[in-house]
Write a protein that holds these residues in place. Sequence first.
Motif, PDB file in Angstrom:
ATOM      1  N   ARG A 180       4.279  -4.742 -17.193  1.00 31.07           N
ATOM      2  CA  ARG A 180       3.303  -4.296 -18.187  1.00 31.07           C
ATOM      3  C   ARG A 180       1.873  -4.332 -17.653  1.00 31.07           C
ATOM      4  NH1 ARG A 180       2.418  -6.637 -22.549  1.00 31.07           N
ATOM      5  NH2 ARG A 180       1.833  -4.681 -23.531  1.00 31.07           N
ATOM      6  N   LEU A 181       1.594  -5.220 -16.696  1.00 29.86           N
ATOM      7  CA  LEU A 181       0.266  -5.253 -16.074  1.00 29.86           C
ATOM      8  C   LEU A 181       0.395  -4.771 -14.639  1.00 29.86           C
ATOM      9  CD1 LEU A 181      -2.736  -5.934 -15.944  1.00 29.86           C
ATOM     10  CD2 LEU A 181      -2.117  -8.305 -15.411  1.00 29.86           C
ATOM     11  N   GLN A 182      -0.258  -3.656 -14.343  1.00 36.18           N
ATOM     12  CA  GLN A 182      -0.234  -3.071 -13.010  1.00 36.18           C
ATOM     13  C   GLN A 182      -1.625  -3.255 -12.379  1.00 36.18           C
ATOM     14  OE1 GLN A 182       2.646  -1.055 -11.797  1.00 36.18           O
ATOM     15  NE2 GLN A 182       3.593  -2.203 -13.441  1.00 36.18           N
ATOM     16  N   VAL A 183      -1.692  -4.054 -11.337  1.00 35.38           N
ATOM     17  CA  VAL A 183      -2.962  -4.315 -10.656  1.00 35.38           C
ATOM     18  C   VAL A 183      -2.996  -3.469  -9.382  1.00 35.38           C
ATOM     19  CG1 VAL A 183      -4.436  -6.068  -9.583  1.00 35.38           C
ATOM     20  CG2 VAL A 183      -3.002  -6.665 -11.570  1.00 35.38           C
ATOM     21  N   VAL A 184      -4.063  -2.695  -9.206  1.00 31.80           N
ATOM     22  CA  VAL A 184      -4.172  -1.808  -8.044  1.00 31.80           C
ATOM     23  C   VAL A 184      -5.359  -2.253  -7.192  1.00 31.80           C
ATOM     24  CG1 VAL A 184      -4.465   0.565  -7.239  1.00 31.80           C
ATOM     25  CG2 VAL A 184      -3.190   0.106  -9.344  1.00 31.80           C
ATOM     26  N   SER A 185      -5.068  -2.622  -5.942  1.00 36.70           N
ATOM     27  CA  SER A 185      -6.105  -3.034  -5.004  1.00 36.70           C
ATOM     28  C   SER A 185      -5.971  -2.199  -3.738  1.00 36.70           C
ATOM     29  CB  SER A 185      -5.969  -4.528  -4.683  1.00 36.70           C
ATOM     30  OG  SER A 185      -6.985  -4.962  -3.799  1.00 36.70           O
ATOM     31  N   GLY A 186      -6.899  -2.362  -2.815  1.00 37.65           N
ATOM     32  CA  GLY A 186      -6.853  -1.619  -1.568  1.00 37.65           C
ATOM     33  C   GLY A 186      -8.180  -1.718  -0.853  1.00 37.65           C
ATOM     34  N   LYS A 187      -8.159  -1.535   0.432  1.00 31.61           N
ATOM     35  CA  LYS A 187      -9.384  -1.562   1.218  1.00 31.61           C
ATOM     36  C   LYS A 187     -10.315  -0.445   0.749  1.00 31.61           C
ATOM     37  CE  LYS A 187     -11.048  -1.179   6.013  1.00 31.61           C
ATOM     38  NZ  LYS A 187     -12.023  -2.278   5.868  1.00 31.61           N
ATOM     39  N   GLY A 188     -11.613  -0.688   0.795  1.00 29.64           N
ATOM     40  CA  GLY A 188     -12.581   0.328   0.401  1.00 29.64           C
ATOM     41  C   GLY A 188     -12.370   1.629   1.148  1.00 29.64           C
ATOM     42  N   GLY A 189     -12.419   2.742   0.426  1.00 30.71           N
ATOM     43  CA  GLY A 189     -12.233   4.037   1.042  1.00 30.71           C
ATOM     44  C   GLY A 189     -10.807   4.553   1.023  1.00 30.71           C
ATOM     45  N   THR A 190      -9.871   3.752   0.508  1.00 33.60           N
ATOM     46  CA  THR A 190      -8.471   4.194   0.471  1.00 33.60           C
ATOM     47  C   THR A 190      -8.144   4.976  -0.793  1.00 33.60           C
ATOM     48  OG1 THR A 190      -7.764   2.093  -0.531  1.00 33.60           O
ATOM     49  CG2 THR A 190      -7.699   2.259   1.888  1.00 33.60           C
ATOM     50  N   GLY A 191      -9.077   5.026  -1.748  1.00 32.94           N
ATOM     51  CA  GLY A 191      -8.838   5.775  -2.982  1.00 32.94           C
ATOM     52  C   GLY A 191      -8.099   4.981  -4.046  1.00 32.94           C
ATOM     53  N   LYS A 192      -8.335   3.669  -4.114  1.00 35.75           N
ATOM     54  CA  LYS A 192      -7.592   2.842  -5.061  1.00 35.75           C
ATOM     55  C   LYS A 192      -7.906   3.203  -6.513  1.00 35.75           C
ATOM     56  CE  LYS A 192     -10.762  -1.143  -5.247  1.00 35.75           C
ATOM     57  NZ  LYS A 192     -11.079  -1.028  -6.697  1.00 35.75           N
ATOM     58  N   THR A 193      -9.141   3.593  -6.805  1.00 40.87           N
ATOM     59  CA  THR A 193      -9.476   3.963  -8.183  1.00 40.87           C
ATOM     60  C   THR A 193      -8.739   5.226  -8.598  1.00 40.87           C
ATOM     61  OG1 THR A 193     -11.672   2.939  -8.043  1.00 40.87           O
ATOM     62  CG2 THR A 193     -11.364   4.596  -9.748  1.00 40.87           C
ATOM     63  N   THR A 194      -8.661   6.202  -7.694  1.00 38.38           N
ATOM     64  CA  THR A 194      -7.915   7.424  -7.983  1.00 38.38           C
ATOM     65  C   THR A 194      -6.443   7.116  -8.206  1.00 38.38           C
ATOM     66  OG1 THR A 194      -9.452   8.754  -6.672  1.00 38.38           O
ATOM     67  CG2 THR A 194      -7.270   9.688  -7.075  1.00 38.38           C
ATOM     68  N   VAL A 195      -5.874   6.243  -7.378  1.00 42.19           N
ATOM     69  CA  VAL A 195      -4.464   5.865  -7.534  1.00 42.19           C
ATOM     70  C   VAL A 195      -4.255   5.124  -8.848  1.00 42.19           C
ATOM     71  CG1 VAL A 195      -2.597   4.451  -6.582  1.00 42.19           C
ATOM     72  CG2 VAL A 195      -4.016   5.835  -5.057  1.00 42.19           C
ATOM     73  N   ALA A 196      -5.176   4.226  -9.207  1.00 35.36           N
ATOM     74  CA  ALA A 196      -5.058   3.500 -10.472  1.00 35.36           C
ATOM     75  C   ALA A 196      -5.083   4.466 -11.655  1.00 35.36           C
ATOM     76  CB  ALA A 196      -6.179   2.470 -10.597  1.00 35.36           C
ATOM     77  N   ALA A 197      -5.971   5.459 -11.597  1.00 35.89           N
ATOM     78  CA  ALA A 197      -6.066   6.445 -12.670  1.00 35.89           C
ATOM     79  C   ALA A 197      -4.787   7.272 -12.770  1.00 35.89           C
ATOM     80  CB  ALA A 197      -7.267   7.354 -12.431  1.00 35.89           C
ATOM     81  N   ALA A 198      -4.255   7.691 -11.619  1.00 36.29           N
ATOM     82  CA  ALA A 198      -3.013   8.471 -11.614  1.00 36.29           C
ATOM     83  C   ALA A 198      -1.848   7.630 -12.127  1.00 36.29           C
ATOM     84  CB  ALA A 198      -2.731   8.982 -10.204  1.00 36.29           C
TER      85      ALA A 198
ATOM     86  N   LEU B  86      -4.228   3.614   3.810  1.00 38.37           N
ATOM     87  CA  LEU B  86      -4.150   4.871   4.540  1.00 38.37           C
ATOM     88  C   LEU B  86      -3.316   4.619   5.796  1.00 38.37           C
ATOM     89  CD1 LEU B  86      -7.911   6.001   4.400  1.00 38.37           C
ATOM     90  CD2 LEU B  86      -6.093   6.530   2.765  1.00 38.37           C
ATOM     91  N   LEU B  87      -2.894   5.685   6.440  1.00 42.40           N
ATOM     92  CA  LEU B  87      -2.155   5.525   7.700  1.00 42.40           C
ATOM     93  C   LEU B  87      -3.140   5.347   8.843  1.00 42.40           C
ATOM     94  CD1 LEU B  87       0.748   8.093   7.245  1.00 42.40           C
ATOM     95  CD2 LEU B  87       0.913   5.585   7.277  1.00 42.40           C
ATOM     96  N   GLU B  88      -3.914   4.279   8.735  1.00 35.88           N
ATOM     97  CA  GLU B  88      -4.900   3.918   9.744  1.00 35.88           C
ATOM     98  C   GLU B  88      -4.770   2.428  10.027  1.00 35.88           C
ATOM     99  OE1 GLU B  88      -8.712   5.064   8.265  1.00 35.88           O
ATOM    100  OE2 GLU B  88      -8.174   7.188   8.069  1.00 35.88           O
ATOM    101  N   GLU B  89      -5.180   2.025  11.218  1.00 37.12           N
ATOM    102  CA  GLU B  89      -4.912   0.662  11.668  1.00 37.12           C
ATOM    103  C   GLU B  89      -5.541  -0.407  10.783  1.00 37.12           C
ATOM    104  OE1 GLU B  89      -5.252  -2.066  15.748  1.00 37.12           O
ATOM    105  OE2 GLU B  89      -5.998  -0.007  15.719  1.00 37.12           O
ATOM    106  N   MET B  90      -6.837  -0.295  10.483  1.00 35.82           N
ATOM    107  CA  MET B  90      -7.497  -1.355   9.725  1.00 35.82           C
ATOM    108  C   MET B  90      -6.962  -1.485   8.298  1.00 35.82           C
ATOM    109  SD  MET B  90     -11.474  -1.333  11.016  1.00 35.82           S
ATOM    110  CE  MET B  90     -11.837  -2.673   9.876  1.00 35.82           C
ATOM    111  N   PRO B  91      -6.827  -0.383   7.529  1.00 33.47           N
ATOM    112  CA  PRO B  91      -6.265  -0.530   6.180  1.00 33.47           C
ATOM    113  C   PRO B  91      -4.846  -1.086   6.179  1.00 33.47           C
ATOM    114  CG  PRO B  91      -7.360   1.596   6.410  1.00 33.47           C
ATOM    115  CD  PRO B  91      -7.289   1.000   7.779  1.00 33.47           C
ATOM    116  N   VAL B  92      -4.012  -0.662   7.136  1.00 36.84           N
ATOM    117  CA  VAL B  92      -2.636  -1.153   7.190  1.00 36.84           C
ATOM    118  C   VAL B  92      -2.609  -2.644   7.511  1.00 36.84           C
ATOM    119  CG1 VAL B  92      -0.472  -1.044   8.497  1.00 36.84           C
ATOM    120  CG2 VAL B  92      -1.563   1.059   7.717  1.00 36.84           C
ATOM    121  N   GLN B  93      -3.437  -3.086   8.453  1.00 37.95           N
ATOM    122  CA  GLN B  93      -3.477  -4.505   8.792  1.00 37.95           C
ATOM    123  C   GLN B  93      -3.983  -5.334   7.617  1.00 37.95           C
ATOM    124  OE1 GLN B  93      -2.338  -6.123  11.662  1.00 37.95           O
ATOM    125  NE2 GLN B  93      -2.624  -7.819  10.222  1.00 37.95           N
ATOM    126  N   GLU B  94      -5.008  -4.825   6.920  1.00 37.37           N
ATOM    127  CA  GLU B  94      -5.532  -5.550   5.761  1.00 37.37           C
ATOM    128  C   GLU B  94      -4.484  -5.613   4.652  1.00 37.37           C
ATOM    129  OE1 GLU B  94      -9.376  -5.050   2.873  1.00 37.37           O
ATOM    130  OE2 GLU B  94      -9.720  -5.095   5.037  1.00 37.37           O
TER     131      GLU B  94
END
Length: 329
Positions: free
Chosen positions: A9-27, A198-206
């Motif tokens: 019932r509670l969906q928490v959406v996080s992500g490294k800056g620039g990955t589009g987490k707000t857009t994903v949360a809205a979708a 994203l399919l990039e090294e820093m976001p994936v490692q984070e």
Amino acid sequence: MVRLEDVSRLQVVSGKGGTGKTTVAAALALALATEGKRTLLVEVEGRQGIAQVFETEALPYEERKIAVAPGGGEVFALAIDAERALLDYLQMFYKLGSAGRALKKLGAIDFATTIAPGVRDVLLTGKACEAVRRREKHGGYTYDHVVMDAPPTGRITRFLNVNDEVAGLARIGPIHHQAQAVMRVLKSPETAVHLVTLLEEMPVQETADGIAELREAELPVGRVIVNMVRPHVLDEAAVRAAAGDHRDAIAASLAAAGISGGTKLVEPLVEQAAEHAQRVELERTQRAVLAGLGDLGVSTSELPFLGDGADIAGLYRLAKELRKQGVGA
């Protein structure tokens, strides 16, 4: 297809800056509101990101309907303000409505929400969890789902776990009981924490680090959502060829096709093909890292890159894709 009654019932959406987490949360909020459901989408960082993605005016500190989902469902949104949340808290537990407003004028509310350790995060998570637990007079929940556009991955565990720390510090009283009630929601099957990458090294490692931290804190990990995935325009053989020097062959092919001035096109074509080949190889490497997360029991979903930008039509497209992949389970 995942049944809505089985979705946290509670969906928490996080992500490294620039990955589009707000857009994903809205979708995600749109996806969960299909079939006549009611979803509340909340933001806690004061950026008015939700208003931007839905192309509407700035959100006030009140729950406001901002979209209708397929099947007649409704998406409401709330920009949680820590000062207003503290006033609500003082009224709810201490009946300090007018006194709380007086404290605000004196600057005490601003002090509490910006200086006192953890108070701001307690108020923000507490308001979201209150929406999760809230019921109507007939006994049903006010919202079927609450989606939180949460702080970035580097801060998400501390943000969600701060109530545990507060409950330990305040052994008795309303603050202790409130913090315990919030943690019961956050550490229960009612909650799922998704990480956008994203399919990039820093976001994936984070993302990998974030999963480890969440699990150490006994917070429920949901899915890894790979956002902005671009299509591969070259097949595997073409990708391998692009990594080599084939200028003469390209020039000959252009000439055979009757393209005038083909020699001028060779260099930019080679550069673009090489860049594409490099990106494909990078993505292949990062997918291998994400596959390792799957071995730890974390599911991965992918969302396409929106060439026209994340407008309203794009949100509905992403919501349909999330729905199809069963994200939210």
